[in-house]
Design a protein around this motif. Structure first.
Motif, mmCIF file in Angstrom:
data_model
loop_
_atom_site.group_PDB
_atom_site.id
_atom_site.type_symbol
_atom_site.label_atom_id
_atom_site.label_comp_id
_atom_site.label_asym_id
_atom_site.label_seq_id
_atom_site.Cartn_x
_atom_site.Cartn_y
_atom_site.Cartn_z
ATOM 1 N N ILE A 189 9.135 6.166 4.277
ATOM 2 C CA ILE A 189 9.953 5.374 5.206
ATOM 3 C C ILE A 189 9.609 5.713 6.654
ATOM 4 C CG2 ILE A 189 12.316 5.017 6.055
ATOM 5 C CD1 ILE A 189 13.277 5.210 3.190
ATOM 6 N N THR A 190 9.440 6.998 6.912
ATOM 7 C CA THR A 190 9.070 7.416 8.269
ATOM 8 C C THR A 190 7.710 6.834 8.671
ATOM 9 O OG1 THR A 190 10.298 9.479 7.980
ATOM 10 C CG2 THR A 190 8.696 9.394 9.785
ATOM 11 N N ILE A 191 6.749 6.911 7.739
ATOM 12 C CA ILE A 191 5.424 6.361 8.017
ATOM 13 C C ILE A 191 5.503 4.850 8.239
ATOM 14 C CG2 ILE A 191 3.126 5.946 7.045
ATOM 15 C CD1 ILE A 191 3.377 8.633 5.618
ATOM 16 N N PHE A 192 6.315 4.162 7.415
ATOM 17 C CA PHE A 192 6.436 2.705 7.549
ATOM 18 C C PHE A 192 7.057 2.324 8.891
ATOM 19 C CE2 PHE A 192 8.958 -1.181 7.045
ATOM 20 C CZ PHE A 192 7.940 -2.075 6.738
ATOM 21 N N LEU A 193 8.095 3.036 9.298
ATOM 22 C CA LEU A 193 8.725 2.726 10.583
ATOM 23 C C LEU A 193 7.748 2.952 11.733
ATOM 24 C CD1 LEU A 193 12.298 4.231 10.024
ATOM 25 C CD2 LEU A 193 11.614 1.817 10.009
ATOM 26 N N LEU A 194 7.007 4.061 11.659
ATOM 27 C CA LEU A 194 6.002 4.318 12.695
ATOM 28 C C LEU A 194 4.926 3.224 12.685
ATOM 29 C CD1 LEU A 194 5.554 8.193 12.329
ATOM 30 C CD2 LEU A 194 6.710 6.971 14.180
ATOM 31 N N VAL A 216 0.833 -1.212 0.000
ATOM 32 C CA VAL A 216 0.000 0.000 0.000
ATOM 33 C C VAL A 216 0.860 1.252 0.000
ATOM 34 C CG1 VAL A 216 -1.674 1.322 1.334
ATOM 35 C CG2 VAL A 216 -1.969 -1.137 1.092
ATOM 36 N N LEU A 217 1.934 1.245 0.798
ATOM 37 C CA LEU A 217 2.810 2.424 0.861
ATOM 38 C C LEU A 217 3.530 2.644 -0.462
ATOM 39 C CD1 LEU A 217 4.337 2.083 4.440
ATOM 40 C CD2 LEU A 217 2.706 3.786 3.652
ATOM 41 N N LEU A 218 3.936 1.569 -1.133
ATOM 42 C CA LEU A 218 4.597 1.731 -2.433
ATOM 43 C C LEU A 218 3.634 2.338 -3.462
ATOM 44 C CD1 LEU A 218 6.654 -1.591 -2.691
ATOM 45 C CD2 LEU A 218 7.540 0.724 -2.346
ATOM 46 N N ILE A 219 2.423 1.769 -3.516
ATOM 47 C CA ILE A 219 1.429 2.315 -4.452
ATOM 48 C C ILE A 219 1.082 3.748 -4.078
ATOM 49 C CG2 ILE A 219 -0.922 2.062 -5.316
ATOM 50 C CD1 ILE A 219 -0.634 -0.957 -4.892
ATOM 51 N N GLY A 220 0.878 3.976 -2.770
ATOM 52 C CA GLY A 220 0.561 5.325 -2.315
ATOM 53 C C GLY A 220 1.690 6.306 -2.589
ATOM 54 N N GLY A 221 2.957 5.844 -2.430
ATOM 55 C CA GLY A 221 4.098 6.721 -2.704
ATOM 56 C C GLY A 221 4.142 7.153 -4.151
ATOM 57 N N VAL A 222 3.869 6.203 -5.099
ATOM 58 C CA VAL A 222 3.867 6.547 -6.521
ATOM 59 C C VAL A 222 2.753 7.543 -6.835
ATOM 60 C CG1 VAL A 222 3.520 5.615 -8.839
ATOM 61 C CG2 VAL A 222 4.908 4.357 -7.186
ATOM 62 N N GLU A 266 12.581 19.941 -8.965
ATOM 63 C CA GLU A 266 12.860 18.784 -9.806
ATOM 64 C C GLU A 266 12.255 17.505 -9.225
ATOM 65 O OE1 GLU A 266 16.997 18.525 -10.512
ATOM 66 O OE2 GLU A 266 17.132 20.474 -11.509
ATOM 67 N N SER A 267 12.146 16.512 -10.106
ATOM 68 C CA SER A 267 11.560 15.221 -9.697
ATOM 69 C C SER A 267 12.392 14.542 -8.613
ATOM 70 C CB SER A 267 11.444 14.287 -10.912
ATOM 71 O OG SER A 267 10.607 14.843 -11.894
ATOM 72 N N ASP A 268 13.704 14.720 -8.673
ATOM 73 C CA ASP A 268 14.558 14.099 -7.654
ATOM 74 C C ASP A 268 14.242 14.627 -6.263
ATOM 75 O OD1 ASP A 268 15.761 12.687 -9.639
ATOM 76 O OD2 ASP A 268 17.527 13.990 -9.802
ATOM 77 N N ASP A 269 13.970 15.931 -6.193
ATOM 78 C CA ASP A 269 13.627 16.515 -4.895
ATOM 79 C C ASP A 269 12.292 15.967 -4.386
ATOM 80 O OD1 ASP A 269 15.938 18.048 -5.022
ATOM 81 O OD2 ASP A 269 14.919 19.664 -6.126
ATOM 82 N N ILE A 270 11.325 15.854 -5.315
ATOM 83 C CA ILE A 270 10.024 15.312 -4.917
ATOM 84 C C ILE A 270 10.168 13.847 -4.493
ATOM 85 C CG2 ILE A 270 7.674 14.829 -5.689
ATOM 86 C CD1 ILE A 270 7.963 17.105 -7.692
ATOM 87 N N THR A 271 10.950 13.065 -5.275
ATOM 88 C CA THR A 271 11.158 11.646 -4.945
ATOM 89 C C THR A 271 11.807 11.486 -3.574
ATOM 90 O OG1 THR A 271 11.427 11.130 -7.295
ATOM 91 C CG2 THR A 271 12.234 9.500 -5.703
ATOM 92 N N GLU A 272 12.810 12.275 -3.313
ATOM 93 C CA GLU A 272 13.491 12.198 -2.015
ATOM 94 C C GLU A 272 12.532 12.504 -0.874
ATOM 95 O OE1 GLU A 272 17.338 14.203 0.297
ATOM 96 O OE2 GLU A 272 16.880 14.732 -1.785
ATOM 97 N N THR A 273 11.705 13.523 -1.063
ATOM 98 C CA THR A 273 10.744 13.893 -0.023
ATOM 99 C C THR A 273 9.722 12.781 0.205
ATOM 100 O OG1 THR A 273 10.984 16.227 -0.595
ATOM 101 C CG2 THR A 273 9.042 15.607 0.671
ATOM 102 N N VAL A 274 9.203 12.235 -0.922
ATOM 103 C CA VAL A 274 8.195 11.178 -0.808
ATOM 104 C C VAL A 274 8.793 9.937 -0.148
ATOM 105 C CG1 VAL A 274 6.735 9.580 -2.107
ATOM 106 C CG2 VAL A 274 6.819 12.001 -2.746
ATOM 107 N N VAL A 275 10.002 9.534 -0.552
ATOM 108 C CA VAL A 275 10.643 8.342 0.006
ATOM 109 C C VAL A 275 10.895 8.519 1.497
ATOM 110 C CG1 VAL A 275 12.753 6.959 0.001
ATOM 111 C CG2 VAL A 275 11.658 7.579 -2.160
ATOM 112 N N GLN A 276 11.424 9.662 1.878
ATOM 113 C CA GLN A 276 11.662 9.911 3.298
ATOM 114 C C GLN A 276 10.362 9.863 4.097
ATOM 115 O OE1 GLN A 276 13.747 13.656 3.440
ATOM 116 N NE2 GLN A 276 15.725 12.740 2.891
ATOM 117 N N THR A 277 9.319 10.450 3.517
ATOM 118 C CA THR A 277 8.023 10.444 4.210
ATOM 119 C C THR A 277 7.467 9.030 4.350
ATOM 120 O OG1 THR A 277 7.549 12.635 3.313
ATOM 121 C CG2 THR A 277 5.693 11.395 4.198
#
Length: 422
Positions: free
Chosen positions: A136-141, A18-24, A123-134
């Motif tokens: 990962i944080t949600i998944f750990l929580l 769900v997080l992978l689909i939601g992240g995309v 740029e897309s890299d900045d958005i990707t980094e933000t989404v991935v960090q978010t």
């Protein structure tokens, strides 16, 4: 694997998907929203510049670093608002960067002007980094939350299940009482409890019928066997021919074999129904030596050499009756299936009880002799239940029985557990 661990793994696996689909989806949504808002902001800036130019005599004074103004022929068509990418020098970063550029044309005070401006692009890299960090944080929580809450919640939800397991584990035929469970508000547990209760009632009923049948059968058979054996003994002591004596002796041996079979089957039934309850600490070394003393005359008659390696004071937890049956059946089997002259090696240590004796090569796999009525010599005197009793006793006490025929020897080894030397 425990049920709660499987639940946790499945929940985490579903959460990852769900997080992978939601992240995309979040990535593409953020990218489109940012592009849209940047375009709107640049359009508002251009409209603001156009309004300011209406009150200026010289529009060239409005030119700035990021604003371009170009006058077009008055008769030219108005250029609608458009957004595209461009490369421009970024002063803070001191390098050329991709930037978003917007432009359109306006009619101002009877003149036609085209204005464009640009701004740094996210740029897309900045958005990707933000989404991935978010994510990962949600998944750990979520991981911490699931692990902690599942343990706490499972103790409450699965408490009736564990209580039911405990009651099933403690269920015995000897108490003659069906399974009774505490009421549960969970429908599935209530259905399970009702099924188990009915099953226990049926088992108790069947057990009672079988037990009464076997006890009655054993009692009724023993009486005519005893009468028959007595009559045959009288005939053997009377004046009869040699041929009649042989027939009577064969009949007498058959009655004795039948009596042993009934007694052994009754013993197996008691073992399987767990009628020998309770254990106590026994001196296995002394028990083996006592049993050997009882077979001393038979060992001498059959010309069997006895070799003993018995460590004194080996203690074992077992029911006294079952311990005696275990040792007696092992020794009886070693003597009965020996050679003349022969030998018996018996070993008692903290780790095992082992017996070796020579014998004929079995026609079948020796592991079959642990089953009922399985024996190496079908025409022999053995009834084929001695090792079955030994096997059942080992199962009850969690002991490992290994039986092999190797290098002309029958080798039986019982791996002992919880044994100590006093």
């Amino acid at each position: 694997m425990k049920l709660i661990n499987q639940f946790t793994i499945w929940y985490l696996g579903i959460s990852v998907i769900v997080l992978l689909i939601g992240g995309v989806l979040i990535f593409y949504k953020l990218e489109s929203e940012i592009d849209f808002e940047q375009g709107k902001e640049l359009e508002r800036q251009l409209d603001n510049y156009a309004r300011r130019m209406e009150f200026m005599d010289n529009p060239a004074r409005l030119k700035k670093d990021r604003l371009e103004i170009r006058e077009l022929p008055l008769e030219a068509e108005l250029i609608p608002f458009q957004v595209n990418d461009t490369l421009a020098w970024h002063e803070p970063l001191e390098q050329v960067e991709r930037q978003v550029k917007a432009g359109r044309s306006y009619l101002i005070n009877g003149r036609h002007f085209y204005m464009s401006t640009y701004n740094i692009m996210i740029e897309s890299d900045d958005i990707t980094e933000t989404v991935v960090q978010t994510m990962i944080t949600i998944f750990l929580l979520l991981l911490v939350f699931i692990v902690v809450t599942s343990r706490l919640v499972s103790k409450k939800i699965l408490r009736p299940f564990h209580q039911s397991l405990h009651k099933i584990n403690d269920f015995t035929f000897k108490e003659n009482a069906p399974l009774e469970f505490e009421p549960s508000r969970i429908e599935e547990f209530e259905k399970l409890h009702e099924f188990l209760r009915k099953m226990s009632l049926r088992l108790l009923s069947d057990y009672k019928i079988v037990k009464e049948f076997s006890e009655n059968l054993s009692h009724e058979i023993q009486t005519p066997i005893a009468i028959t054996s007595g009559k045959l003994e009288l005939l053997l002591n009377s004046s009869i021919s040699n041929q009649q004596a042989k027939w009577i002796a064969a009949a007498y041996q058959s009655t004795q074999k039948m009596s042993k079979t009934v007694q052994s089957l009754a013993t197996l039934a008691k073992l399987e129904n767990q009628e020998f309850e309770g254990t106590q600490r026994l001196d296995l070394s002394r028990l083996v030596q006592k049993s050997l003393a009882g077979y001393e005359e038979l060992i001498t008659i059959k010309n069997i050499a006895l070799h003993q390696t018995i460590i004194p004071a080996i203690q074992i937890e077992m029911h006294p009756t079952m311990a005696e049956m275990l040792v007696d059946n092992l020794l009886s089997n070693a003597i009965k299936h020996n050679q003349s002259p022969g030998y018996i090696h018996i070993e008692v240590t903290e780790n095992r009880l082992a017996i070796r004796n020579p014998g004929h090569q079995p026609k079948n796999d020796v592991s079959e002799f642990l089953e009922r009525f399985k024996k190496g010599n079908p025409s022999g005197d053995s009834i084929g239940l001695g090792l079955s009793i030994v096997q059942q006793i080992c199962r009850i006490h969690g002991l490992t029985l290994d039986y092999q025929f190797c290098e002309g020897e029958h080798r039986i080894c019982i791996e002992l557990q919880n044994c100590i030397r006093m």
